[in-house]
Structures are given as structure tokens and as C-alpha cells.
Scaffold this active site. Structure first.
Site, PDB file in Angstrom:
ATOM      1  N   VAL A  33      -1.429   6.927   3.935  1.00 23.73           N
ATOM      2  CA  VAL A  33      -0.063   7.432   3.999  1.00 23.73           C
ATOM      3  C   VAL A  33       0.289   8.048   2.726  1.00 23.73           C
ATOM      4  CG1 VAL A  33       2.308   6.951   4.557  1.00 23.73           C
ATOM      5  CG2 VAL A  33       0.545   5.961   6.141  1.00 23.73           C
ATOM      6  N   PRO A  53      -1.594  -1.706  -7.141  1.00 26.74           N
ATOM      7  CA  PRO A  53      -2.874  -2.380  -7.604  1.00 26.74           C
ATOM      8  C   PRO A  53      -3.900  -1.264  -7.476  1.00 26.74           C
ATOM      9  CG  PRO A  53      -1.653  -4.011  -6.465  1.00 26.74           C
ATOM     10  CD  PRO A  53      -0.973  -2.673  -6.052  1.00 26.74           C
ATOM     11  N   GLY A  56      -5.909  -1.454  -4.396  1.00 24.68           N
ATOM     12  CA  GLY A  56      -5.312  -0.649  -3.145  1.00 24.68           C
ATOM     13  C   GLY A  56      -5.332   0.639  -2.856  1.00 24.68           C
ATOM     14  N   ASP A 116       6.966   4.589   8.293  1.00 22.11           N
ATOM     15  CA  ASP A 116       6.918   4.197   9.700  1.00 22.11           C
ATOM     16  C   ASP A 116       8.166   3.008  10.067  1.00 22.11           C
ATOM     17  OD1 ASP A 116       4.671   5.302  10.473  1.00 22.11           O
ATOM     18  OD2 ASP A 116       3.426   3.602   9.480  1.00 22.11           O
TER      19      ASP A 116
END
Length: 247
Positions: A33, A53, A56, A116
Site C-alpha cells: 500500500v 524499518p 518492513g 483502510d
């Protein structure tokens, strides 16, 4: 009973083209996303910082960082990351952390989009069709992003294939017109004349318009006439005069 003016239809969003060129946009998160959000704001020439990080980051976000298209802060979000920021986009799988970021943005009056979580969004990302300078956005106001994508594709399929190129040529003609008629008092006439060009010339004509054609066409701005492209090139402009008026 209907009134003489447009009826109000509440529940919508104010559709705007937000100019974020050279503004600082903070993206919190480095997954799929976040990758999509980064593309959106880079296409608008924003200055982007990604806070996430390194573990990620997905491949696309890592690529943007390696190519120095965005700045990267290798850690989780901290409140100080909001210093000097104009817009915040969060895309992390942590609802509590996302809500906290939104609250901090609200306190600082920084526009934010929490992926979201429609109630915690100051603005939404719609489904966008892009063809050069042409951008068309379809929004369902957070109700159905997939449906917005379907509608956007249907609209895009109905557009002429050369619409983007035609718009580019019109933009160049418009800029040239502003140089020869820069005064604010010329504004209404400029708009009316450009409207006539767009209405009377086909997309093929607009795409094929050269800079020489533009210079010749601008000669007809003062009298407010718009000859056809064919007549312009033959030196036989439409109308009841023999040639272009000098500006």
C-alpha cells in the site's frame, strides 16, 4: 419543488487537484500500500520521506530508496517525524499506532490519510487514469475502491487514444497566448478564444498542430476568429478577411 439552482447532494467529497510539488510528504510504512501511495505523490513531484524499518520494506519501496527517489528513515514512526511535514500517509498493519499518528496530525493541522480507515482520512485516494497531462479520478468516497477501479477503466476505454497528446499541444498554445496577451483584463477573451479552438478543431488537428501553426493561429486572437487548420496552412483563413491580424 425544485429551485432555480443546483440541488445540494450531501455526503460527497470536494474533488480537487492538490498541488504538492516540492511539498514534504511523510509515508509511514513500507509495504504494498505504501508503494502505491509513494508512486502517487512522486508523480505529483512531492518530496517524500519513508519511515519504516528496513525489514518492513517491499521490493518496490526498497527500489525507490536505492534510486534516491525518496528519503528513508530506518525505524518506526516517532512524533518528531512530523516536523515540517505538509502531508502524512500511513500504511501500517497497526490500527492503534495509525490512530495515534492521525491524532498527532490533527493536533498539528497536517492533512493525513490512514489506509483502510475512512473515518481517519482527511482525503481519499481515488482510482486515477493518466495520459500525459490528463488525469481523471473516480472516487466512491471510501465505499468501494474496487468499484471505482472498474468505473475508471470503463471511462478510460471510451477516451480517444490521442487525447493526452492533444491536451499537451493545447497547453503549449495557451502558454504562448498568455505571452502575447498577459493582462488580467484579457482573461475572459483568452478563455473564450481557447474554447473556440478546442471546439472547432478535431483532436487530430490539435495533435498535429506545429509551433509554426500556433504562431499563425495566434494572429487571429485579436479579432477572435479561429480558422480551420487546413485553411491556416493554405493561407486562406476562414472568415471575411484576407489574412492574419498582426498582434
Amino acid at each position: 419543488m425544485k429551485g432555480p439552482y443546483p440541488e445540494i447532494q450531501g455526503g460527497g467529497s470536494l474533488m480537487l487537484a492538490w498541488q504538492v510539488r516540492n511539498k514534504r510528504v511523510l509515508v509511514v510504512g513500507g509495504g504494498e500500500v505504501a508503494a502505491g501511495r509513494i508512486v502517487n505523490v512522486l508523480n505529483a513531484d512531492a518530496k517524500v520521506t519513508v519511515v519504516s524499518p528496513r525489514s518492513g520494506l517491499n521490493d518496490e519501496v526498497a527500489y525507490r530508496i536505492e534510486q534516491k527517489q525518496v528519503d528513508h528513515v530506518d525505524r518506526k514512526f516517532e512524533p518528531s517525524d512530523l516536523d515540517g511535514v505538509d502531508m502524512v500517509l500511513t500504511a501500517v498493519d497497526d490500527p492503534e499506532a495509525s490512530s495515534q499518528i492521525y491524532k498527532l496530525c490533527h493536533e498539528r493541522r497536517i492533512a493525513a490519510n490512514i489506509a483502510d480507515v475512512p473515518p481517519e482520512c482527511d482525503f481519499y485516494f481515488g482510482s486515477v487514469h493518466r495520459d500525459g497531462p490528463l488525469q481523471i479520478m473516480v472516487s466512491t468516497n471510501g465505499n468501494g475502491p474496487k468499484l471505482a477501479n472498474i468505473v475508471r477503466r470503463q471511462i478510460a476505454s471510451s477516451l480517444p487514444k490521442n487525447i493526452g497528446a492533444a491536451i499537451q499541444r493545447v497547453g503549449l498554445l495557451r502558454r504562448k497566448l498568455r505571452k502575447i496577451a498577459p493582462g488580467p483584463e484579457e482573461g475572459p477573451k483568452r478563455m473564450q478564444w481557447m474554447s473556440k479552438v478546442c471546439e472547432q478543431w478535431s483532436l487530430e488537428d490539435l495533435c498535429g498542430m506545429t509551433e509554426e501553426d500556433m504562431e499563425d493561429l495566434l494572429g487571429f486572437y485579436r479579432p477572435g476568429d479561429v480558422p480551420s487548420l487546413e485553411a491556416l496552412r493554405l493561407g486562406e483563413p476562414d472568415g471575411a478577411f484576407d489574412g492574419p491580424f498582426l498582434i
